[in-house]
Design a protein around this motif. Structure first.
Motif, PDB file in Angstrom:
ATOM      1  N   LEU A   1       6.527  63.020  37.497  1.00 18.53           N
ATOM      2  CA  LEU A   1       6.568  63.956  36.369  1.00 18.53           C
ATOM      3  C   LEU A   1       7.253  63.276  35.191  1.00 18.53           C
ATOM      4  N   THR A   2       6.705  63.508  33.995  1.00 16.40           N
ATOM      5  CA  THR A   2       7.194  62.824  32.805  1.00 16.40           C
ATOM      6  C   THR A   2       7.442  63.817  31.675  1.00 16.40           C
ATOM      7  N   MET A   3       8.061  63.304  30.606  1.00 17.40           N
ATOM      8  CA  MET A   3       8.391  64.150  29.462  1.00 17.40           C
ATOM      9  C   MET A   3       8.430  63.303  28.203  1.00 17.40           C
ATOM     10  N   VAL A   4       8.400  63.986  27.076  1.00 14.16           N
ATOM     11  CA  VAL A   4       8.614  63.355  25.774  1.00 14.16           C
ATOM     12  C   VAL A   4       9.890  63.941  25.202  1.00 14.16           C
ATOM     13  N   ARG A   5      10.843  63.090  24.905  1.00 14.75           N
ATOM     14  CA  ARG A   5      12.068  63.533  24.228  1.00 14.75           C
ATOM     15  C   ARG A   5      11.974  63.046  22.800  1.00 14.75           C
ATOM     16  N   GLU A   6      11.909  63.967  21.872  1.00 15.43           N
ATOM     17  CA  GLU A   6      11.554  63.584  20.509  1.00 15.43           C
ATOM     18  C   GLU A   6      12.586  64.054  19.503  1.00 15.43           C
ATOM     19  N   ASP A   7      12.702  63.297  18.402  1.00 16.66           N
ATOM     20  CA  ASP A   7      13.419  63.790  17.242  1.00 16.66           C
ATOM     21  C   ASP A   7      12.367  64.203  16.210  1.00 16.66           C
ATOM     22  N   ASP A   8      12.791  64.746  15.088  1.00 16.73           N
ATOM     23  CA  ASP A   8      11.842  65.276  14.100  1.00 16.73           C
ATOM     24  C   ASP A   8      10.919  64.191  13.558  1.00 16.73           C
ATOM     25  N   ARG A   9      11.444  62.972  13.376  1.00 16.66           N
ATOM     26  CA  ARG A   9      10.618  61.894  12.840  1.00 16.66           C
ATOM     27  C   ARG A   9       9.520  61.522  13.830  1.00 16.66           C
ATOM     28  N   GLN A  10       9.877  61.407  15.097  1.00 20.19           N
ATOM     29  CA  GLN A  10       8.894  61.064  16.112  1.00 20.19           C
ATOM     30  C   GLN A  10       7.831  62.149  16.227  1.00 20.19           C
TER      31      GLN A  10
ATOM     32  N   HIS B   1       6.040  68.255  28.619  1.00 20.35           N
ATOM     33  CA  HIS B   1       6.126  67.759  29.985  1.00 20.35           C
ATOM     34  C   HIS B   1       4.731  67.442  30.511  1.00 20.35           C
ATOM     35  N   TYR B   2       4.648  66.366  31.300  1.00 20.92           N
ATOM     36  CA  TYR B   2       3.369  65.894  31.811  1.00 20.92           C
ATOM     37  C   TYR B   2       3.472  65.568  33.296  1.00 20.92           C
ATOM     38  N   ASN B   3       2.328  65.609  33.950  1.00 26.59           N
ATOM     39  CA  ASN B   3       2.195  65.082  35.303  1.00 26.59           C
ATOM     40  C   ASN B   3       1.527  63.712  35.151  1.00 26.59           C
ATOM     41  N   GLY B   4       2.324  62.658  35.268  1.00 22.50           N
ATOM     42  CA  GLY B   4       1.805  61.327  34.982  1.00 22.50           C
ATOM     43  C   GLY B   4       1.731  61.093  33.494  1.00 22.50           C
ATOM     44  N   SER B   5       0.620  60.529  33.024  1.00 22.18           N
ATOM     45  CA  SER B   5       0.498  60.175  31.610  1.00 22.18           C
ATOM     46  C   SER B   5      -0.507  61.037  30.856  1.00 22.18           C
ATOM     47  N   GLU B   6      -1.271  61.872  31.555  1.00 19.98           N
ATOM     48  CA  GLU B   6      -2.351  62.584  30.878  1.00 19.98           C
ATOM     49  C   GLU B   6      -2.226  64.111  30.933  1.00 19.98           C
ATOM     50  N   LYS B   7      -1.968  64.656  32.116  1.00 19.45           N
ATOM     51  CA  LYS B   7      -2.035  66.109  32.282  1.00 19.45           C
ATOM     52  C   LYS B   7      -0.794  66.794  31.727  1.00 19.45           C
ATOM     53  N   TYR B   8      -0.993  67.646  30.707  1.00 14.93           N
ATOM     54  CA  TYR B   8       0.106  68.404  30.120  1.00 14.93           C
ATOM     55  C   TYR B   8       0.460  69.562  31.046  1.00 14.93           C
ATOM     56  N   ILE B   9       1.722  69.665  31.433  1.00 14.86           N
ATOM     57  CA  ILE B   9       2.147  70.737  32.327  1.00 14.86           C
ATOM     58  C   ILE B   9       3.296  71.544  31.719  1.00 14.86           C
ATOM     59  N   GLY B  10       3.431  71.470  30.391  1.00 17.38           N
ATOM     60  CA  GLY B  10       4.499  72.199  29.717  1.00 17.38           C
ATOM     61  C   GLY B  10       4.104  73.611  29.353  1.00 17.38           C
TER      62      GLY B  10
END
Length: 284
Positions: free
Chosen positions: A159-168, A95-104
């Motif tokens: 607020l943003t996030m990355v939803r990933e599978d194993d390949r990604q 999880h991120y705040n915008g595109s840079e700051k990691y907030i996870g």
């Protein structure tokens, strides 16, 4: 039932240390519960000041996967050697705040044996709002409400996030490609419903899915948590939200991401709204 704020953005007593975050210590007739752990070790320092022994916590709950609620998780795991910590299956998504700051959360904690993962399938949809939920013990139930339609969706507030599978994930770790950041859908957020002596008390960390919807879904006697209104202007829109919430027969104790100015503004329209700052307790 007694609920004490171990950590919140504000305090009226200088002996308590504050930061942008939330941690609540809840005492029911049968259990001692820690709900969220702030972004650092300050929740534990304040607990010590209050004479609260975190070794005695029976159950811990992490409301969602942001650092200001789960940054103190590692500290709690060292202080308490037995309490299960209930987390969403999606809590460790990035999880991120915008595109840079990691907030996870700290990814090193994922898979810790103390973590009890709540899968969305366990909170299955049903004809009843807000759904089935997962009963932790008698009187304590966790809900995700991910199957419900949000009528008052206010967006992701950047607020943003990355939803990933194993390949990604493998490709990202090898720096072969940059993963797409999506608006946070807050499916990693969960709510704790406490039922005791005929009272229904809902604990919500930030109410990212929308405080108006959450109250509509649960109709609790008491709601404790943030409203995620701190970035909203003090205008007729916020007044409308306050008047809408005031229509419910719910006692609200808010904090953290509601914003102190927004609280003061909403208080004019909500007679059953109070602020729970660090070091303060309420009895229900």
């Amino acid at each position: 039932m007694k609920i004490t704020s171990l950590l919140e953005n504000t305090t009226t007593n200088e002996q308590f240390k504050v930061e942008h975050g939330l941690s609540l210590f809840i005492e029911t007739e049968s259990y001692k519960i820690l709900f969220d752990m702030g972004q650092s070790d300050l929740f534990a320092e304040n607990a010590k000041t209050l004479g609260i022994d975190l070794k005695e916590v029976d159950i811990a709950v992490l409301s969602h996967g942001h650092y200001d609620h789960g940054g103190g998780l590692a500290k709690f795991l060292t202080l308490n050697d037995h309490a299960p910590v209930y987390v969403s299956a999606k809590a460790f998504e990035r999880h991120y705040n915008g595109s840079e700051k990691y907030i996870g959360l700290d990814p090193a904690l994922q898979g810790n044996a103390r973590l009890q993962v709540i899968n969305e399938e366990a909170c299955e949809a049903s004809s009843d709002v807000p759904g089935k939920g997962v009963a932790i013990v008698s009187g304590l139930t966790l809900y995700t409400c991910n199957h419900l339609v949000r009528k008052y969706n206010l967006g992701s507030f950047g607020l943003t996030m990355v939803r990933e599978d194993d390949r990604q994930k493998e490709a990202y770790e090898n720096r072969e490609q940059k993963q797409e950041l999506l608006p946070d859908d807050f499916t990693h957020e969960q709510y704790l419903l406490i039922e005791e002596k005929g009272k229904r008390v809902l604990i919500s960390g930030c109410s990212h899915k929308g405080i108006m919807d959450i109250v509509d879904w649960f109709e609790p006697d008491v709601l404790v948590g943030g409203f995620h209104f701190s970035k909203l202007p003090l205008d007729e829109t916020l007044a409308g939200y306050a008047m809408q919430l005031a229509q419910h027969n719910t006692m609200f104790y808010t904090c953290h991401c509601t914003g102190k100015e927004q609280y003061e503004y909403m208080k004019k329209y909500m007679p059953r709204l109070e602020y729970l700052s660090c070091g303060h307790s309420i009895e229900i």
